[in-house]
Design a protein around this motif. Sequence first.
Motif, PDB file in Angstrom:
ATOM      1  N   VAL A   5      14.098  23.569  27.388  1.00 51.83           N
ATOM      2  CA  VAL A   5      14.624  24.895  27.674  1.00 51.83           C
ATOM      3  C   VAL A   5      13.782  25.874  26.874  1.00 51.83           C
ATOM      4  O   VAL A   5      13.525  25.667  25.688  1.00 51.83           O
ATOM      5  CB  VAL A   5      16.120  25.002  27.286  1.00 51.83           C
ATOM      6  CG1 VAL A   5      16.629  26.410  27.515  1.00 51.83           C
ATOM      7  CG2 VAL A   5      16.944  23.986  28.071  1.00 51.83           C
ATOM      8  N   ARG A   6      13.326  26.918  27.523  1.00 53.73           N
ATOM      9  CA  ARG A   6      12.456  27.916  26.897  1.00 53.73           C
ATOM     10  C   ARG A   6      13.057  29.305  27.044  1.00 53.73           C
ATOM     11  O   ARG A   6      13.744  29.588  28.013  1.00 53.73           O
ATOM     12  CB  ARG A   6      11.077  27.921  27.571  1.00 53.73           C
ATOM     13  CG  ARG A   6      10.401  26.585  27.657  1.00 53.73           C
ATOM     14  CD  ARG A   6       9.937  26.138  26.320  1.00 53.73           C
ATOM     15  NE  ARG A   6       9.003  25.028  26.472  1.00 53.73           N
ATOM     16  CZ  ARG A   6       8.310  24.523  25.492  1.00 53.73           C
ATOM     17  NH1 ARG A   6       8.418  25.014  24.278  1.00 53.73           N
ATOM     18  NH2 ARG A   6       7.496  23.513  25.689  1.00 53.73           N
ATOM     19  N   ASN A   7      12.753  30.173  26.088  1.00 54.19           N
ATOM     20  CA  ASN A   7      13.220  31.551  26.153  1.00 54.19           C
ATOM     21  C   ASN A   7      12.178  32.387  26.878  1.00 54.19           C
ATOM     22  O   ASN A   7      11.018  32.455  26.463  1.00 54.19           O
ATOM     23  CB  ASN A   7      13.465  32.111  24.753  1.00 54.19           C
ATOM     24  CG  ASN A   7      14.144  33.459  24.792  1.00 54.19           C
ATOM     25  OD1 ASN A   7      13.662  34.386  25.426  1.00 54.19           O
ATOM     26  ND2 ASN A   7      15.261  33.568  24.113  1.00 54.19           N
ATOM     27  N   PHE A  18       4.815  23.207  34.400  1.00 57.44           N
ATOM     28  CA  PHE A  18       5.805  23.514  35.424  1.00 57.44           C
ATOM     29  C   PHE A  18       6.924  24.338  34.798  1.00 57.44           C
ATOM     30  O   PHE A  18       7.490  23.957  33.782  1.00 57.44           O
ATOM     31  CB  PHE A  18       6.392  22.237  36.035  1.00 57.44           C
ATOM     32  CG  PHE A  18       7.369  22.533  37.126  1.00 57.44           C
ATOM     33  CD1 PHE A  18       6.939  22.678  38.431  1.00 57.44           C
ATOM     34  CD2 PHE A  18       8.711  22.709  36.846  1.00 57.44           C
ATOM     35  CE1 PHE A  18       7.833  22.986  39.443  1.00 57.44           C
ATOM     36  CE2 PHE A  18       9.622  23.020  37.844  1.00 57.44           C
ATOM     37  CZ  PHE A  18       9.175  23.155  39.140  1.00 57.44           C
ATOM     38  N   VAL A  19       7.238  25.458  35.419  1.00 60.46           N
ATOM     39  CA  VAL A  19       8.270  26.357  34.919  1.00 60.46           C
ATOM     40  C   VAL A  19       9.265  26.637  36.037  1.00 60.46           C
ATOM     41  O   VAL A  19       8.882  26.977  37.156  1.00 60.46           O
ATOM     42  CB  VAL A  19       7.665  27.698  34.443  1.00 60.46           C
ATOM     43  CG1 VAL A  19       8.750  28.637  33.973  1.00 60.46           C
ATOM     44  CG2 VAL A  19       6.640  27.465  33.360  1.00 60.46           C
ATOM     45  N   GLU A  20      10.543  26.491  35.708  1.00 61.52           N
ATOM     46  CA  GLU A  20      11.616  26.839  36.636  1.00 61.52           C
ATOM     47  C   GLU A  20      12.486  27.898  35.974  1.00 61.52           C
ATOM     48  O   GLU A  20      13.138  27.640  34.955  1.00 61.52           O
ATOM     49  CB  GLU A  20      12.464  25.600  36.961  1.00 61.52           C
ATOM     50  CG  GLU A  20      13.621  25.858  37.883  1.00 61.52           C
ATOM     51  CD  GLU A  20      13.223  26.021  39.344  1.00 61.52           C
ATOM     52  OE1 GLU A  20      14.069  26.456  40.136  1.00 61.52           O
ATOM     53  OE2 GLU A  20      12.068  25.715  39.704  1.00 61.52           O
ATOM     54  N   TYR A  21      12.480  29.093  36.537  1.00 56.84           N
ATOM     55  CA  TYR A  21      13.328  30.158  36.026  1.00 56.84           C
ATOM     56  C   TYR A  21      14.754  29.905  36.512  1.00 56.84           C
ATOM     57  O   TYR A  21      14.979  29.711  37.710  1.00 56.84           O
ATOM     58  CB  TYR A  21      12.830  31.525  36.501  1.00 56.84           C
ATOM     59  CG  TYR A  21      13.724  32.661  36.082  1.00 56.84           C
ATOM     60  CD1 TYR A  21      13.872  32.993  34.741  1.00 56.84           C
ATOM     61  CD2 TYR A  21      14.443  33.381  37.024  1.00 56.84           C
ATOM     62  CE1 TYR A  21      14.710  34.029  34.345  1.00 56.84           C
ATOM     63  CE2 TYR A  21      15.279  34.422  36.642  1.00 56.84           C
ATOM     64  CZ  TYR A  21      15.401  34.736  35.305  1.00 56.84           C
ATOM     65  OH  TYR A  21      16.244  35.757  34.917  1.00 56.84           O
ATOM     66  N   VAL A  22      15.721  29.876  35.590  1.00 55.71           N
ATOM     67  CA  VAL A  22      17.106  29.569  35.948  1.00 55.71           C
ATOM     68  C   VAL A  22      18.054  30.719  35.622  1.00 55.71           C
ATOM     69  O   VAL A  22      19.266  30.544  35.595  1.00 55.71           O
ATOM     70  CB  VAL A  22      17.582  28.250  35.273  1.00 55.71           C
ATOM     71  CG1 VAL A  22      16.759  27.075  35.758  1.00 55.71           C
ATOM     72  CG2 VAL A  22      17.542  28.359  33.759  1.00 55.71           C
ATOM     73  N   ASN A  75       9.956  22.795  32.323  1.00 56.10           N
ATOM     74  CA  ASN A  75      10.346  23.872  31.420  1.00 56.10           C
ATOM     75  C   ASN A  75      11.360  24.733  32.152  1.00 56.10           C
ATOM     76  O   ASN A  75      11.047  25.315  33.187  1.00 56.10           O
ATOM     77  CB  ASN A  75       9.130  24.717  31.029  1.00 56.10           C
ATOM     78  CG  ASN A  75       8.163  23.944  30.176  1.00 56.10           C
ATOM     79  OD1 ASN A  75       8.430  23.662  29.020  1.00 56.10           O
ATOM     80  ND2 ASN A  75       7.016  23.580  30.749  1.00 56.10           N
ATOM     81  N   LEU A  76      12.589  24.783  31.630  1.00 52.78           N
ATOM     82  CA  LEU A  76      13.636  25.619  32.204  1.00 52.78           C
ATOM     83  C   LEU A  76      13.659  26.929  31.435  1.00 52.78           C
ATOM     84  O   LEU A  76      13.884  26.942  30.223  1.00 52.78           O
ATOM     85  CB  LEU A  76      14.989  24.913  32.118  1.00 52.78           C
ATOM     86  CG  LEU A  76      15.070  23.536  32.779  1.00 52.78           C
ATOM     87  CD1 LEU A  76      16.459  22.926  32.574  1.00 52.78           C
ATOM     88  CD2 LEU A  76      14.720  23.607  34.250  1.00 52.78           C
ATOM     89  N   LEU A  77      13.411  28.000  32.123  1.00 49.53           N
ATOM     90  CA  LEU A  77      13.246  29.309  31.497  1.00 49.53           C
ATOM     91  C   LEU A  77      14.502  30.158  31.647  1.00 49.53           C
ATOM     92  O   LEU A  77      14.987  30.365  32.759  1.00 49.53           O
ATOM     93  CB  LEU A  77      12.067  30.006  32.163  1.00 49.53           C
ATOM     94  CG  LEU A  77      11.292  31.046  31.394  1.00 49.53           C
ATOM     95  CD1 LEU A  77      10.716  30.476  30.118  1.00 49.53           C
ATOM     96  CD2 LEU A  77      10.188  31.608  32.265  1.00 49.53           C
ATOM     97  N   CYS A  78      15.040  30.626  30.508  1.00 51.19           N
ATOM     98  CA  CYS A  78      16.200  31.516  30.511  1.00 51.19           C
ATOM     99  C   CYS A  78      16.072  32.467  29.327  1.00 51.19           C
ATOM    100  O   CYS A  78      15.094  32.428  28.596  1.00 51.19           O
ATOM    101  CB  CYS A  78      17.497  30.715  30.438  1.00 51.19           C
ATOM    102  SG  CYS A  78      17.788  29.971  28.832  1.00 51.19           S
ATOM    103  N   SER A  79      17.062  33.292  29.125  1.00 54.26           N
ATOM    104  CA  SER A  79      16.999  34.236  28.010  1.00 54.26           C
ATOM    105  C   SER A  79      17.929  33.845  26.865  1.00 54.26           C
ATOM    106  O   SER A  79      18.066  34.590  25.902  1.00 54.26           O
ATOM    107  CB  SER A  79      17.338  35.646  28.495  1.00 54.26           C
ATOM    108  OG  SER A  79      18.623  35.657  29.057  1.00 54.26           O
ATOM    109  N   CYS A  80      18.560  32.696  26.942  1.00 52.36           N
ATOM    110  CA  CYS A  80      19.544  32.280  25.932  1.00 52.36           C
ATOM    111  C   CYS A  80      18.962  31.454  24.789  1.00 52.36           C
ATOM    112  O   CYS A  80      19.485  31.477  23.687  1.00 52.36           O
ATOM    113  CB  CYS A  80      20.640  31.452  26.588  1.00 52.36           C
ATOM    114  SG  CYS A  80      21.455  32.280  27.945  1.00 52.36           S
TER     115      CYS A  80
END
Length: 103
Positions: A5-7, A18-22, A75-80
């Motif tokens: 999980v990435r910010n 690989f990046v998935e914006y969630v 890589n799951l991209l969120c702001s948390c």
Amino acid sequence: MTIRVRNKKTWENEGGEFVEYVGKGSVLENPYTHGCRRKLKDQYKSYLTKLNEDSPEWKRINELKKLHETGVDLNLLCSCYPDPCHSNVISDAITGKIKPKKD
């Protein structure tokens, strides 16, 4: 084969990852937005387990699962992040720890 999980505000893709914006606007966004992160995470987990496998959310999770099983690092991209959030629930769904509702 990892899922991270990435910010989205601080992480920089170094190319080829690989990046998935969630987050908001994605098929995997959390429809719950008010409350503490733990409560939002629990609400999303409950929401996800009540959806059928043919829902848009589970279709995307299954696509990500196939990528993961072939050795792609996700890589799951969120702001948390670094706070636990619904991205962790998505990670658990990809690895089979959380399953959709049975018809």
